[in-house]
Motif scaffolding. Structure first.
Motif, PDB file in Angstrom:
ATOM      1  N   ALA A  30       4.543  -0.906  -6.940  1.00 51.53           N
ATOM      2  CA  ALA A  30       5.438  -0.351  -7.627  1.00 51.53           C
ATOM      3  C   ALA A  30       5.731   0.823  -5.902  1.00 51.53           C
ATOM      4  O   ALA A  30       6.886   0.379  -5.857  1.00 51.53           O
ATOM      5  CB  ALA A  30       5.531   0.786  -8.464  1.00 51.53           C
ATOM      6  N   VAL A  31       4.733   1.029  -5.282  1.00 54.34           N
ATOM      7  CA  VAL A  31       5.099   1.863  -4.257  1.00 54.34           C
ATOM      8  C   VAL A  31       5.209   0.806  -2.887  1.00 54.34           C
ATOM      9  O   VAL A  31       6.289   1.408  -2.745  1.00 54.34           O
ATOM     10  CB  VAL A  31       3.676   2.540  -3.672  1.00 54.34           C
ATOM     11  N   GLU A  32       5.236   0.319  -2.702  1.00 55.06           N
ATOM     12  CA  GLU A  32       5.426  -0.787  -2.356  1.00 55.06           C
ATOM     13  C   GLU A  32       6.591  -1.769  -2.554  1.00 55.06           C
ATOM     14  O   GLU A  32       7.859  -1.789  -1.245  1.00 55.06           O
ATOM     15  CB  GLU A  32       4.184  -2.028  -1.704  1.00 55.06           C
ATOM     16  N   LEU A  33       7.160  -1.750  -3.554  1.00 54.57           N
ATOM     17  CA  LEU A  33       8.327  -2.330  -4.021  1.00 54.57           C
ATOM     18  C   LEU A  33       9.468  -1.366  -3.955  1.00 54.57           C
ATOM     19  O   LEU A  33      10.344  -1.364  -3.061  1.00 54.57           O
ATOM     20  CB  LEU A  33       8.384  -2.415  -5.508  1.00 54.57           C
ATOM     21  N   LEU A  34       9.345   0.133  -3.853  1.00 52.46           N
ATOM     22  CA  LEU A  34       9.874   1.463  -3.037  1.00 52.46           C
ATOM     23  C   LEU A  34      10.394   0.910  -1.984  1.00 52.46           C
ATOM     24  O   LEU A  34      11.749   0.820  -1.207  1.00 52.46           O
ATOM     25  CB  LEU A  34       9.551   2.393  -3.416  1.00 52.46           C
ATOM     26  N   PHE A  35       9.128   0.879  -1.124  1.00 50.80           N
ATOM     27  CA  PHE A  35       9.124   0.745   0.523  1.00 50.80           C
ATOM     28  C   PHE A  35      10.419  -0.346   1.070  1.00 50.80           C
ATOM     29  O   PHE A  35      11.069  -0.489   1.854  1.00 50.80           O
ATOM     30  CB  PHE A  35       8.022   0.272   1.273  1.00 50.80           C
ATOM     31  N   GLN A  36       9.565  -1.236   0.109  1.00 50.06           N
ATOM     32  CA  GLN A  36      11.045  -2.979  -0.026  1.00 50.06           C
ATOM     33  C   GLN A  36      12.352  -2.665   0.353  1.00 50.06           C
ATOM     34  O   GLN A  36      12.801  -2.958   0.830  1.00 50.06           O
ATOM     35  CB  GLN A  36      10.051  -3.641   0.184  1.00 50.06           C
ATOM     36  N   ILE A  37      12.960  -2.188  -0.924  1.00 47.54           N
ATOM     37  CA  ILE A  37      13.636  -2.229  -1.157  1.00 47.54           C
ATOM     38  C   ILE A  37      15.235  -0.964  -0.727  1.00 47.54           C
ATOM     39  O   ILE A  37      15.606  -1.228  -0.502  1.00 47.54           O
ATOM     40  CB  ILE A  37      14.681  -1.980  -2.600  1.00 47.54           C
ATOM     41  N   GLY A  38      13.512  -0.011  -0.087  1.00 50.11           N
ATOM     42  CA  GLY A  38      14.365   0.863   0.950  1.00 50.11           C
ATOM     43  C   GLY A  38      14.327   0.143   1.882  1.00 50.11           C
ATOM     44  O   GLY A  38      15.522   0.859   3.315  1.00 50.11           O
ATOM     45  N   SER A  39      13.995   0.089   2.521  1.00 48.63           N
ATOM     46  CA  SER A  39      13.799  -0.760   3.938  1.00 48.63           C
ATOM     47  C   SER A  39      14.985  -1.954   3.969  1.00 48.63           C
ATOM     48  O   SER A  39      15.603  -2.051   4.799  1.00 48.63           O
ATOM     49  CB  SER A  39      12.584  -1.567   4.610  1.00 48.63           C
ATOM     50  N   PHE A  40      15.295  -2.336   3.390  1.00 50.78           N
ATOM     51  CA  PHE A  40      17.026  -3.269   2.712  1.00 50.78           C
ATOM     52  C   PHE A  40      18.508  -2.426   2.224  1.00 50.78           C
ATOM     53  O   PHE A  40      18.804  -2.668   2.543  1.00 50.78           O
ATOM     54  CB  PHE A  40      17.001  -4.190   2.515  1.00 50.78           C
TER      55      PHE A  40
END
Length: 232
Positions: A30-40
């Motif tokens: 979940a933490v990594e997913l947050l970073f990913q969607i934030g980066s886009f």
């Protein structure tokens, strides 16, 4: 077809895993997913692009911060938490995915053997052991981040299970350390070829912590170990 006794439904992959292992992997994911969607730029606006770097600065473990706390004798919570929170932030998606793969694969065996509480204990203790080793044994600017020390803790617990099993079968117990030897060898080769990082110190500390904790979870295990060492 459902009445056919030979028919069985395929088991959902997460159903086969201990709940605590799944919970840890989901939090990391979940933490990594947050970073990913934030980066886009999907959430958080322009500032979200830098969420990963900000999280590493705020939650990663820094040797310089640790040394300052030691020298001043002050231990504010905002920095003490770094001993544990670094495990939940990773340098990249690949970094996070590899840690989760190890935790899911080795955590399954550990959870089935020792139970859910043991999974949590090994995760926490190995994470702490990794940051302590990183801070006490090294003097580096690079922050420690990622769940690899915890993953290696599960490798340590798995190694202990093999160690006991091989002993019970009167086989060479050193075979239990094949996996950790292979992984440490890989890190050495990678470091020689591409330039390594000091993270392996934290990983190895996590492994030792996992091995020791697993031993404590087995009644009389360490007594048998000490007795065997004295025989040698």
């Amino acid at each position: 077809m459902s009445d056919d006794p030979e028919y069985s439904r395929p088991e959902a992959p997460f159903n086969a895993l201990p709940p605590m292992v799944v919970a840890i992997a989901l939090v990391l994911g979940a933490v990594e997913l947050l970073f990913q969607i934030g980066s886009f730029g999907i959430v958080g606006g322009p500032d979200a692009i830098g969420w990963r770097n900000t999280a590493i600065q705020d939650f990663g473990f820094y040797d310089s911060v640790f040394e300052q706390m030691r020298s001043l004798g002050l231990w504010p919570f905002e920095h003490v938490r770094r001993f544990f929170t670094y495990a939940f932030v990773h340098f990249s998606m690949t970094h996070a995915l590899m840690a989760m793969v190890f935790i899911l694969a080795l955590g399954k065996m550990v959870g089935e053997t020792f139970g859910n509480l043991a999974v949590l204990i090994i995760f926490v203790v190995s994470t702490l052991a990794g940051s302590l080793a990183y801070g006490l044994l090294l003097t580096v600017e690079r922050p420690l981040a990622g769940a690899y020390p915890a993953a290696y803790g599960f490798i340590g617990a798995y190694t202990f299970i093999l160690w006991l099993g091989l002993g019970a079968m009167q086989q060479n117990r050193m075979r239990a350390f094949t996996l950790i030897g292979f992984l440490m060898g890989l890190q050495l080769v990678y470091g020689l070829l591409f330039g390594g990082s000091p993270d392996w110190v934290a990983d190895l500390a996590g492994f030792v912590a996992g091995f020791v904790v697993a031993g404590l979870l087995v009644p009389g295990a360490f007594g048998r170990i000490v007795a065997r060492l004295r025989q040698r």
